[in-house]
Design a protein around this motif. Structure first.
Motif, short mmCIF file in Angstrom:
data_model
loop_
_atom_site.label_atom_id
_atom_site.label_comp_id
_atom_site.label_asym_id
_atom_site.label_seq_id
_atom_site.Cartn_x
_atom_site.Cartn_y
_atom_site.Cartn_z
N ALA A 458 0.86 -1.18 0.00
CA ALA A 458 0.00 0.00 0.00
C ALA A 458 0.90 1.23 0.00
O ALA A 458 1.92 1.26 0.69
N THR A 459 0.52 2.23 -0.79
CA THR A 459 1.30 3.46 -0.89
C THR A 459 0.42 4.66 -0.59
O THR A 459 -0.70 4.76 -1.11
N VAL A 460 0.92 5.54 0.25
CA VAL A 460 0.22 6.78 0.58
C VAL A 460 1.16 7.94 0.29
O VAL A 460 2.34 7.90 0.66
N THR A 461 0.67 8.98 -0.40
CA THR A 461 1.47 10.18 -0.64
C THR A 461 0.84 11.38 0.06
O THR A 461 -0.38 11.42 0.26
N LEU A 462 1.68 12.33 0.41
CA LEU A 462 1.25 13.48 1.19
C LEU A 462 1.81 14.76 0.56
O LEU A 462 3.03 14.86 0.37
#
Length: 644
Positions: A458-462
């Motif tokens: 899973a990848t989350v960007t901010l």
């Protein structure tokens, strides 16, 4: 202000070049959903549980809602939930069973454990089917048939030995399941009508009265009394600890623990024990792996001798052996702790040297012993008596009352270890999935990818402002520390890679939110990536290996009759529960042989004939008939319900 602009998830599939490993399954019982959850925490790859109806443990039913809750938890670890729908069904129960099966499928259940072949004639959802042990699975021919008609897993008879298991495995692609621990039914599963005949409580309907655990007398045809007031049909409990790798090599892939009516400490202890045993085997071989995900850690040392058992036997896995029976008592005696060396007014002293263990007594421990008739030096009928330790001072044990039967030389057993039970009644295990992290620069901020050891990511960007940190080394150290705080999640950190151009100044609250969102995304991805096993295709041209079925085949409804007729069976008798068997008949077929137990086996003792014997259970007299060619004993009697 933080602003999550993108969450991406992915599943990394195994490449064709990756070695295909054989998957092993530790299958644990679940009295209810909470027990099932604890079984998974303690290492089970799958659990089996009773639904609201039609399970072979009448007092272990559960709502569909609770089973759905269990399935949701299990699938987080890619563990499975099987529902035991393994009673025989009467015609007026068919529609209810079909409705329930759909409800269970919609609740997330992975497979049904089935005895009644009428189920295969229903309008079923695409759910996997397992052939219950009650279908009496002892031959390659029968196992092949079950594979052809749509079963994907089969529970083999407990009485099989290693060569027989190997022969069955060579004939099928199905997963083979085998009981490795717990109570042993003295009868071949599905071939016992003793309870129904004498109490109208059918074992095939989940209501066995356990008549086989009662004390009885054994006499020859000439009237010679061979045993009095002994539990002659009561067996020791199954324990295959020493045979696990041999069973794996013979073809077993699913290792089943008995005990849907056992307490929570039994479940935790025994499941953890076999988890450790299987993990040790997997660790030394590169051809095996667990079917579910996550590694378990325990805050106790598993010891199956401390949980309910009647002694242990590996039954017939290594051919027939002596002392599979437990004639003295059907109760839990516990571990041998030693003999009494001194008896005082309020205390006893015990020499523990005979136990073979380093025994430490605790306040609150329960001890038991057999009361003896000192005139005859015989154990009396199930006179198992017990005491509780008020205070333990080494091997000097202070009791509230010292029974008169406690004498010097009496062997003592511990059937309740207070300290051990106290640990198990609290949180006693964690199950974690190892993950790697990658912290990186995105187009307008930073991102975090979490990947578990099974390739699920899973990848989350901010989106955020990036200002260079003043102290690059310290910032990197703090960033790793913040990202590694996985707490009570399902995950444990393996390694972190920091891939940004340089270390940026980011508030701890932002990093924590990024980590939490990535963890949540990975948990969601793991659940959505889980795939339930598929049901196999029903080949309607398959032929059952028998042309005629007696009442022992447990055909109870028209759907089941239709199934067998469709598959080549010509003659079918109604199940015993229909009360149509009016003559003396085999009420039980068993591999346990009392002739062998009393050294009267014609194969072992020259000149002995296999004449019938008689078993007196209370006021009832049962005939024992011996089939030495098959090495089986039959208990023959009439249906007392018909007589009434």
């Amino acid at each position: 202000m933080r602003n999550l602009v993108n969450i991406m998830v992915s599943v990394e599939l195994f490449t064709p070049e990756a070695p295909v490993k054989r998957q092993l399954e530790l299958l644990a019982p679940a009295k209810n959903a909470d027990y099932g959850i604890e079984a998974i925490r303690h290492g089970a790859d799958a659990v089996y549980i009773g639904g609201p109806a039609f399970g072979a443990r009448h007092n272990a039913g559960n709502s569909v809602e609770d089973i759905a809750r269990l399935a949701e938890f299990a699938h987080r670890y890619h563990a499975q939930v099987f529902v035991a729908l393994n009673t025989i069904l009467m015609d007026d129960e068919i529609d209810k069973a079909q409705k329930l099966i759909w409800q269970l499928y919609e609740a997330g259940v992975d497979a049904l454990i089935v005895q009644d072949m009428g189920v295969l004639q229903l309008d079923l959802p695409p759910i996997a089917l397992h052939a219950s042990t009650q279908t009496d699975n002892r031959s390659p021919e029968k196992t092949v048939f079950f594979e052809q008609v749509g079963f994907s897993q089969v529970v083999l008879a407990r009485e099989l030995n290693i060569p027989q298991i190997r022969d069955i495995a060579a004939s099928t692609k199905m997963k083979l399941e085998f009981f490795i621990h717990g109570a042993l039914c003295v009868s071949y599963s599905g071939l016992c009508n003793l309870s129904h005949a004498y109490s109208n409580r059918s074992a095939n309907r989940g209501e066995c009265s356990q008549m086989c655990r009662l004390p009885c007398n054994l006499t020859t045809r000439e009237g010679e009394v061979l045993a009095e007031n002994k539990h002659l049909l009561s067996l020791k409990d199954n324990n295959q600890t020493d045979n696990l790798e041999a069973l794996i090599d013979a073809g077993i892939s699913s290792f089943k623990i008995e005990g849907r009516l056992k307490d929570i400490t039994y479940l935790k202890n025994v499941t953890a024990h076999y988890r450790q045993q299987l993990d040790a085997i997997i660790a030394k071989r590169n051809d095996l792996e667990s079917i579910s995900h996550g590694r378990c850690e325990f805050n106790f040392t598993p010891d199956p001798d401390k949980s309910f058992n009647r002694g242990k036997t590996d039954y017939f896995v290594n051919e027939r052996t002596e002392a599979i029976e437990h004639f003295s008592s059907p109760k839990f005696i516990g571990e041998k702790v030693g003999r009494i060396t001194q008896v005082g007014k309020d205390f006893i002293k015990i020499d523990t040297s005979e136990s073979g263990k380093d025994i430490h007594f605790n306040n609150g421990d329960g001890l038991c012993f057999f009361v003896e008739h000192y005139e005859t030096q015989r154990l009396s009928d199930d006179k198992l008596s017990g005491v509780r330790i008020n205070r333990a001072d080494g091997n000097t044990l202070y009791l509230t009352e010292v029974p008169k039967d406690l004498k010097i030389g009496v062997m003592m057993f511990r059937n309740f270890d207070h300290k051990f039970e106290a640990i198990l009644n609290k949180d006693s295990a964690t199950r974690k999935i190892a993950v790697d992290m990658q912290f990186f620069d995105s187009d307008d901020g930073v991102g975090l990818t979490i990947t578990d050891i099974h390739g699920i990511s899973a990848t989350v960007t901010l989106a955020c402002d990036k200002a260079p940190a003043n102290d690059q080394a310290k910032t990197a150290e703090n960033l790793k520390k913040q990202l590694s705080k996985l707490g009570s999640s399902d995950f444990v950190l393996n390694k972190i890679n920091l891939l940004t151009e340089q270390m940026w100044f980011l508030p701890a609250s932002v990093v924590n939110e990024l980590r939490r969102d990535a963890v949540s995304a990975l948990m969601a991805t793991r659940v959505t990536s889980y795939q339930r096993p598929e049901r196999w295709v029903h080949d309607k041209t398959a032929r059952f290996p028998q042309k005629a079925l007696s009442f022992l085949s447990n055909v109870a409804n028209e759907k089941a009759k239709s199934f067998y007729h469709q598959h080549g069976v010509i003659q079918i008798e109604d199940t015993y529960e229909k009360n149509n068997v009016l003559h003396d008949a085999p009420l039980m077929v068993t591999k346990h042989c009392l002739r062998y137990s009393f050294n009267l086996c014609p194969k072992e003792v020259e000149g002995i004939k296999a004449d019938p014997m008689f078993l007196d259970v209370g006021k009832d007299k049962l005939k024992l008939v011996f089939d030495c060619h098959k090495c089986e004993m039959m208990i023959v009697g009439s249906n007392q319900l018909v007589k009434q």
